[in-house]
Scaffold this active site. Sequence first.
Site, short mmCIF file in Angstrom:
data_model
loop_
_atom_site.label_atom_id
_atom_site.label_comp_id
_atom_site.label_asym_id
_atom_site.label_seq_id
_atom_site.Cartn_x
_atom_site.Cartn_y
_atom_site.Cartn_z
N SER A 136 0.87 -1.19 0.00
CA SER A 136 0.00 0.00 0.00
C SER A 136 0.90 1.22 0.00
CB SER A 136 -0.85 -0.01 1.28
OG SER A 136 -1.47 1.24 1.47
N TYR A 149 -2.06 -1.09 10.24
CA TYR A 149 -2.06 -1.18 8.78
C TYR A 149 -0.75 -0.60 8.24
CZ TYR A 149 -3.87 -1.05 4.01
OH TYR A 149 -4.06 -1.24 2.67
N LYS A 153 2.14 -2.87 6.42
CA LYS A 153 2.39 -2.61 5.00
C LYS A 153 3.84 -2.19 4.77
CE LYS A 153 -1.62 -3.71 3.25
NZ LYS A 153 -1.75 -4.84 2.31
P1 NAI Z 1 -11.33 -6.02 -0.37
O1 NAI Z 1 -11.79 -6.05 1.03
O2 NAI Z 1 -12.25 -5.60 -1.46
O3 NAI Z 1 -10.71 -7.43 -0.79
C1 NAI Z 1 -9.87 -8.15 0.08
C2 NAI Z 1 -10.13 -9.61 -0.15
O4 NAI Z 1 -9.23 -10.35 0.69
C3 NAI Z 1 -11.55 -10.03 0.24
O5 NAI Z 1 -12.13 -10.79 -0.80
C4 NAI Z 1 -11.37 -10.86 1.49
O6 NAI Z 1 -12.32 -11.90 1.65
C5 NAI Z 1 -9.95 -11.41 1.28
N1 NAI Z 1 -9.32 -11.81 2.53
C6 NAI Z 1 -9.28 -11.13 3.71
N2 NAI Z 1 -8.63 -11.84 4.63
C7 NAI Z 1 -8.25 -13.00 4.04
C8 NAI Z 1 -7.56 -14.15 4.48
N3 NAI Z 1 -7.13 -14.26 5.76
N4 NAI Z 1 -7.32 -15.14 3.60
C9 NAI Z 1 -7.76 -15.05 2.32
N5 NAI Z 1 -8.43 -13.99 1.84
C10 NAI Z 1 -8.68 -12.97 2.70
O7 NAI Z 1 -10.05 -5.05 -0.33
P2 NAI Z 1 -9.06 -4.56 -1.46
O8 NAI Z 1 -9.06 -3.09 -1.38
O9 NAI Z 1 -9.29 -5.22 -2.75
O10 NAI Z 1 -7.68 -5.06 -0.84
C11 NAI Z 1 -6.76 -5.89 -1.52
C12 NAI Z 1 -5.36 -5.52 -1.08
O11 NAI Z 1 -5.09 -4.18 -1.49
C13 NAI Z 1 -5.17 -5.55 0.43
O12 NAI Z 1 -3.90 -6.11 0.72
C14 NAI Z 1 -5.21 -4.09 0.81
O13 NAI Z 1 -4.50 -3.82 1.99
C15 NAI Z 1 -4.56 -3.46 -0.40
N6 NAI Z 1 -4.80 -2.04 -0.58
C16 NAI Z 1 -6.09 -1.55 -0.69
C17 NAI Z 1 -6.28 -0.21 -0.85
C18 NAI Z 1 -7.66 0.39 -0.95
O14 NAI Z 1 -7.78 1.63 -0.85
N7 NAI Z 1 -8.71 -0.37 -1.17
C19 NAI Z 1 -5.16 0.74 -0.93
C20 NAI Z 1 -3.87 0.11 -0.82
C21 NAI Z 1 -3.72 -1.23 -0.66
#
Ligand code: NAI
Length: 259
Positions: A136, A149, A153
């Site tokens: 991130s 977080y 990260k």
């Molecule tokens: P999201 O919440 O839409 O998707 C995250 C997915 O990871 C979900 O489908 C969830 O079920 C799955 N997940 C959570 N814990 C898990 C586990 N223990 N084992 C397997 N799957 C698991 O969130 P998003 O935004 O798509 O996040 C994806 C990545 O991007 C994360 O690492 C997040 O930290 C990172 N990120 C997101 C940002 C944002 O603004 N949305 C910004 C920067 C980084």
Amino acid sequence: MEIAGRTIVVTGGGNGIGAALARRFAADGARGVVVADIDGDAASTVASEIDGLAVAVDVSDEVAVQALVSTTEDRFGPIDLFCSNAGIGPIGGIEMSNEAWQEIWNINLMAHIYAARAVLPSMLERGEGYLLQTSSAAGLLTNLGAAAYSVTKHAAVALAEWMAVTYGDQGINVSALCPQFVNTAMLDDPSADPAIAAWVRQGTIEPEEVADVVVAGLADERFLILPHPEIGEFFLRKATDYDRWLEGMRRLQRQIHEA
Ligand code: NAI
């Protein structure tokens, strides 16, 4: 790395950025895309759209990650690209419970280690392979209101950096994906400070835009993949004058709360 013909695993592939990556990889002609998620139904929905394979897995469970790798290899052969993308983003400072700190540590850092341990032996033997870790912008800068977080990260970037140095001469590529705010469910945390949540919402991009930048970054084999290019500029300013950058962040925090 070009995507066509590749075997690719995407964790957290059931939603948000991971789902956009999985769809984009399939559209670009990947040989096999494995959609791995703790939410098995979400993984199945995405996998069925793209003729991929859904695997329900908790990435903080090392044995389950090893099984994910074996299942993928049995179905599609050796893994070319492992996208360790699943993550959680609880809001809170140092007062968060030890259990909550441990949980985010296990998901946002240890899962990357489990993935690397599981795929690297085969990649090193073949002399090629690619690890993409979703960190991130908070891994390069900081995230207002979210201590654990930001810390985890940073740790993810440090791990990616270390692996890029250690294995780069053996044919292994590593990239750290460091987006700022992306329009996904992660931003809907009801416990978020309303002022910060409103500020965050002003600067979001769509997961599909992140996927475009990832594909370009993988093609260039670039370590730092920045869907928001200004993050590179902020990172440079931080490195150039840390104290000035900290003062700027404090000012931003004040301005958000005064707005
Ligand atoms: P999201 O919440 O839409 O998707 C995250 C997915 O990871 C979900 O489908 C969830 O079920 C799955 N997940 C959570 N814990 C898990 C586990 N223990 N084992 C397997 N799957 C698991 O969130 P998003 O935004 O798509 O996040 C994806 C990545 O991007 C994360 O690492 C997040 O930290 C990172 N990120 C997101 C940002 C944002 O603004 N949305 C910004 C920067 C980084």
